[in-house]
Enzyme design. Structure first.
Site, PDB file in Angstrom:
ATOM      1  N   HIS A 177       0.807  -1.369   0.083  1.00  0.00           N
ATOM      2  CA  HIS A 177      -0.124  -0.056   0.087  1.00  0.00           C
ATOM      3  C   HIS A 177       0.676   1.132  -0.028  1.00  0.00           C
ATOM      4  O   HIS A 177       1.911   0.923   0.587  1.00  0.00           O
ATOM      5  CB  HIS A 177      -1.035   0.062   1.122  1.00  0.00           C
ATOM      6  CG  HIS A 177      -2.058   0.817   1.100  1.00  0.00           C
ATOM      7  ND1 HIS A 177      -1.997   2.301   1.495  1.00  0.00           N
ATOM      8  CD2 HIS A 177      -3.147   0.816   0.575  1.00  0.00           C
ATOM      9  CE1 HIS A 177      -3.139   2.845   1.187  1.00  0.00           C
ATOM     10  NE2 HIS A 177      -3.848   2.048   0.657  1.00  0.00           N
ATOM     11  N   ASP A 206      -7.977  -5.441   0.072  1.00  0.00           N
ATOM     12  CA  ASP A 206      -8.311  -6.398  -0.886  1.00  0.00           C
ATOM     13  C   ASP A 206      -8.180  -7.811  -0.667  1.00  0.00           C
ATOM     14  O   ASP A 206      -8.773  -8.466  -1.482  1.00  0.00           O
ATOM     15  CB  ASP A 206      -7.623  -5.806  -2.094  1.00  0.00           C
ATOM     16  CG  ASP A 206      -8.501  -4.464  -2.505  1.00  0.00           C
ATOM     17  OD1 ASP A 206      -9.548  -4.502  -2.404  1.00  0.00           O
ATOM     18  OD2 ASP A 206      -7.756  -3.644  -3.435  1.00  0.00           O
TER      19      ASP A 206
HETATM   20  N1  ACO Z   1       3.877  -7.989  -3.985  1.00  0.00           N
HETATM   21  C1  ACO Z   1       5.289  -8.234  -3.716  1.00  0.00           C
HETATM   22  N2  ACO Z   1       6.098  -6.958  -3.461  1.00  0.00           N
HETATM   23  C2  ACO Z   1       5.438  -5.846  -3.489  1.00  0.00           C
HETATM   24  C3  ACO Z   1       3.900  -5.541  -3.454  1.00  0.00           C
HETATM   25  C4  ACO Z   1       3.245  -6.801  -3.666  1.00  0.00           C
HETATM   26  N3  ACO Z   1       1.998  -6.728  -3.722  1.00  0.00           N
HETATM   27  N4  ACO Z   1       3.735  -4.322  -3.496  1.00  0.00           N
HETATM   28  C5  ACO Z   1       4.857  -3.634  -3.284  1.00  0.00           C
HETATM   29  N5  ACO Z   1       6.011  -4.419  -3.381  1.00  0.00           N
HETATM   30  C6  ACO Z   1       7.364  -4.142  -3.345  1.00  0.00           C
HETATM   31  C7  ACO Z   1       7.707  -3.612  -4.907  1.00  0.00           C
HETATM   32  O1  ACO Z   1       8.018  -4.442  -5.692  1.00  0.00           O
HETATM   33  C8  ACO Z   1       8.641  -2.239  -4.628  1.00  0.00           C
HETATM   34  O2  ACO Z   1       9.933  -3.070  -4.442  1.00  0.00           O
HETATM   35  P1  ACO Z   1      11.258  -2.561  -4.781  1.00  0.00           P
HETATM   36  O3  ACO Z   1      11.641  -1.151  -4.116  1.00  0.00           O
HETATM   37  O4  ACO Z   1      12.383  -3.389  -4.493  1.00  0.00           O
HETATM   38  O5  ACO Z   1      11.313  -2.096  -6.401  1.00  0.00           O
HETATM   39  C9  ACO Z   1       8.280  -2.018  -3.096  1.00  0.00           C
HETATM   40  O6  ACO Z   1       7.514  -2.958  -2.563  1.00  0.00           O
HETATM   41  C10 ACO Z   1       7.516  -0.696  -3.047  1.00  0.00           C
HETATM   42  O7  ACO Z   1       6.537  -1.049  -4.093  1.00  0.00           O
HETATM   43  P2  ACO Z   1       5.645  -0.081  -5.130  1.00  0.00           P
HETATM   44  O8  ACO Z   1       4.991  -0.800  -6.072  1.00  0.00           O
HETATM   45  O9  ACO Z   1       6.932   1.088  -5.534  1.00  0.00           O
HETATM   46  O10 ACO Z   1       4.844   0.784  -4.148  1.00  0.00           O
HETATM   47  P3  ACO Z   1       3.470   1.793  -4.682  1.00  0.00           P
HETATM   48  O11 ACO Z   1       3.349   2.357  -3.519  1.00  0.00           O
HETATM   49  O12 ACO Z   1       3.974   2.415  -5.945  1.00  0.00           O
HETATM   50  O13 ACO Z   1       2.301   1.070  -4.985  1.00  0.00           O
HETATM   51  C11 ACO Z   1       0.423  -0.632  -4.555  1.00  0.00           C
HETATM   52  C12 ACO Z   1       1.473   0.517  -3.910  1.00  0.00           C
HETATM   53  C13 ACO Z   1       0.119  -0.351  -6.213  1.00  0.00           C
HETATM   54  C14 ACO Z   1      -0.658  -0.973  -3.986  1.00  0.00           C
HETATM   55  C15 ACO Z   1       1.519  -2.054  -4.621  1.00  0.00           C
HETATM   56  O14 ACO Z   1       1.726  -2.406  -3.460  1.00  0.00           O
HETATM   57  C16 ACO Z   1       0.662  -3.205  -5.635  1.00  0.00           C
HETATM   58  O15 ACO Z   1       0.763  -3.016  -6.729  1.00  0.00           O
HETATM   59  N6  ACO Z   1       0.217  -4.136  -4.893  1.00  0.00           N
HETATM   60  C17 ACO Z   1      -0.581  -5.011  -5.496  1.00  0.00           C
HETATM   61  C18 ACO Z   1      -2.040  -4.635  -5.921  1.00  0.00           C
HETATM   62  C19 ACO Z   1      -2.888  -4.248  -4.814  1.00  0.00           C
HETATM   63  O16 ACO Z   1      -3.154  -5.043  -3.745  1.00  0.00           O
HETATM   64  N7  ACO Z   1      -3.411  -3.159  -4.757  1.00  0.00           N
HETATM   65  C20 ACO Z   1      -4.663  -2.626  -3.860  1.00  0.00           C
HETATM   66  C21 ACO Z   1      -4.203  -1.658  -2.891  1.00  0.00           C
HETATM   67  S1  ACO Z   1      -5.102  -1.030  -1.609  1.00  0.00           S
HETATM   68  C22 ACO Z   1      -6.451  -0.281  -2.477  1.00  0.00           C
HETATM   69  O17 ACO Z   1      -6.266   0.311  -3.596  1.00  0.00           O
HETATM   70  C23 ACO Z   1      -7.831  -0.558  -2.049  1.00  0.00           C
END
Ligand code: ACO
Length: 382
Positions: free
Chosen positions: A265, A319
């Site tokens: 998140h 989620d």
């Molecule tokens: N699984 C594994 N690794 C993850 C996940 C995940 N779900 N989410 C983040 N990470 C890791 C990323 O790979 C990244 O690693 P890095 O620094 O080595 O590249 C680090 O954690 C930071 O993640 P970002 O994607 O840069 O974080 P951002 O804040 O941009 O994205 C998001 C947040 C979109 C929610 C992301 O965590 C994601 O794609 N999650 C999966 C989709 C999801 O569950 N979305 C629902 C969110 S809640 C809602 O909207 C109601």
């Protein structure tokens, strides 16, 4: 601007950018706390109802008993949707995803609202109640229509969650399931300036009408990085199939740098409090069903993810367990994101009405890095 200014810092993803003040919702990502107008979501999930939460968001105070009765009755009566909108939904191809049909349906509702062009705060609050009420009926009708069934008329005497369940399934709702759906609607109602609320606010900032802001909200919610993640999380768990397969699945996904739906998140660097609440409800539903496979698979995935990623502050988000909860209620995966919209419409409308009190068009910049002096070549000479 562009090349004429020194390269600015690009705030990709708008991390840590504040664009407005709000009295609506606090997401404390470090402590894992969520407040609506100061009230802790954990208290609301036990004591409140979706209707009361809507009242709180629209009026910034808890209702008196008489206020709540009025709001509940008004939401019940406003669940009625013009039959022309159902006729329009019937014309969509059967393959239309429910979230796309919902976006279309809400857009169509605008044409039937006599106050569409009235931008007074009072009219916008009335429209907020109407569009919130009708979104539930639309969602249920969309599911029925694609199954070749007739939409079920709303029953104003019932609570919103209970009636949503009844109109969707066509059965008398089980009281435990109706209450859990009510809790899920409370938990999803608002979440500060998340992507879809921001989308709605961008539309609002141009002084577009309230329905347009909700359509922008639904369009933004749809994506798998936001509200679409609940459906993807369930699909992943069903694919994993059992707790014994979780280790191999998660390790190989992480090795390929995949992001698992339902984890991570932008703001929470701790357990999402909504996920903790829904997890308990999902467990209760699983125990009642006598089949713990899905819940145990979710638990196994969660434990592996926490072991692997808690150091990097990746935790389950709302989620992850909402999909499990809705599946155990017998609801199909492609209505999970529409259910999210049925709830979040209350938060979108509360935010845009608040934003209009001190409106300024949202207009950020991009830094131009393209060519500067391209000379036009007529088409025959290219
Ligand atoms: N699984 C594994 N690794 C993850 C996940 C995940 N779900 N989410 C983040 N990470 C890791 C990323 O790979 C990244 O690693 P890095 O620094 O080595 O590249 C680090 O954690 C930071 O993640 P970002 O994607 O840069 O974080 P951002 O804040 O941009 O994205 C998001 C947040 C979109 C929610 C992301 O965590 C994601 O794609 N999650 C999966 C989709 C999801 O569950 N979305 C629902 C969110 S809640 C809602 O909207 C109601």
């Amino acid at each position: 601007m562009g090349m004429t200014v020194e390269r600015p810092a690009i705030l990709k993803g708008l991390d840590d950018v504040y664009v407005k003040e709000s009295k609506l919702c606090l997401v404390d990502g470090i402590k894992g706390r969520l407040l609506y107008v100061g009230y802790d979501i954990r208290d609301l999930a036990v004591h409140s109802s979706f209707e009361e939460t809507c009242y709180l968001l629209w009026n910034l105070r808890l209702p008196l008993r008489s206020d709540l009765e009025t709001a509940r009755r008004a939401i019940g009566e406003e669940r009625k949707v013009p039959s022309d909108v159902f006729a329009l939904l019937r014309k969509l191809p059967k393959t239309t995803a429910p979230i796309d049909a919902l976006r279309t349906g809400v857009s169509a509702l605008a044409a039937y609202d006599p106050e569409l062009g009235d931008q007074s705060r009072e009219a916008n609050l009335r429209k907020a109640l109407r569009v919130t009420a009708k979104t539930a009926t639309l969602m249920a009708a969309i599911h029925r229509i694609r199954e070749g069934k007739r939409p079920i008329a709303p029953d104003p005497s019932r609570g919103h969650a209970e009636d949503l369940l009844r109109m969707t399934t066509g059965k008398e709702p089980d009281p435990q399931m109706a209450r859990i759906l009510d809790v899920a609607l409370i938990l999803h109602a608002d979440h500060s300036l998340n992507a879809s609320t921001f989308g709605a606010t961008v539309a609002a900032s141009t002084l577009a009408d309230l329905y347009s802001t909700v359509v922008a909200g639904i369009a933004t919610l749809k994506g798998p990085l936001h509200g679409g993640a609940n459906e993807q999380a369930l699909k992943m768990l069903l694919k994993i199939g059992s707790p014994a397969n979780a280790e191999v699945y998660v390790s190989s996904a992480l090795a390929q740098r995949e992001k698992l739906p339902g984890f991570g998140h932008r703001v929470y660097k701790n357990y999402d409090p909504r996920a903790l609440i829904l997890r308990d409800h999902a467990k209760a539903l699983a125990e009642r069903s006598g089949d713990m496979t899905l819940f145990d698979t979710a638990t196994a995935v969660q434990e592996i993810m926490l072991r692997e990623l808690a150091e990097r502050r990746i935790y389950p988000n709302v989620d992850f367990y909402s999909g499990v909860t809705y599946h155990l209620m017998g609801l199909p995966a492609d209505v999970f994101t529409p259910i999210f919209a049925v709830s979040r419409v209350s938060g979108w409308t509360a935010h845009v009405i608040e934003y209009w009190q001190s409106n300024r068009i949202l207009r950020p910049l991009d830094y131009y890095i393209g060519p500067m002096e391209a000379s036009y070549v007529p088409i025959d000479e290219r």
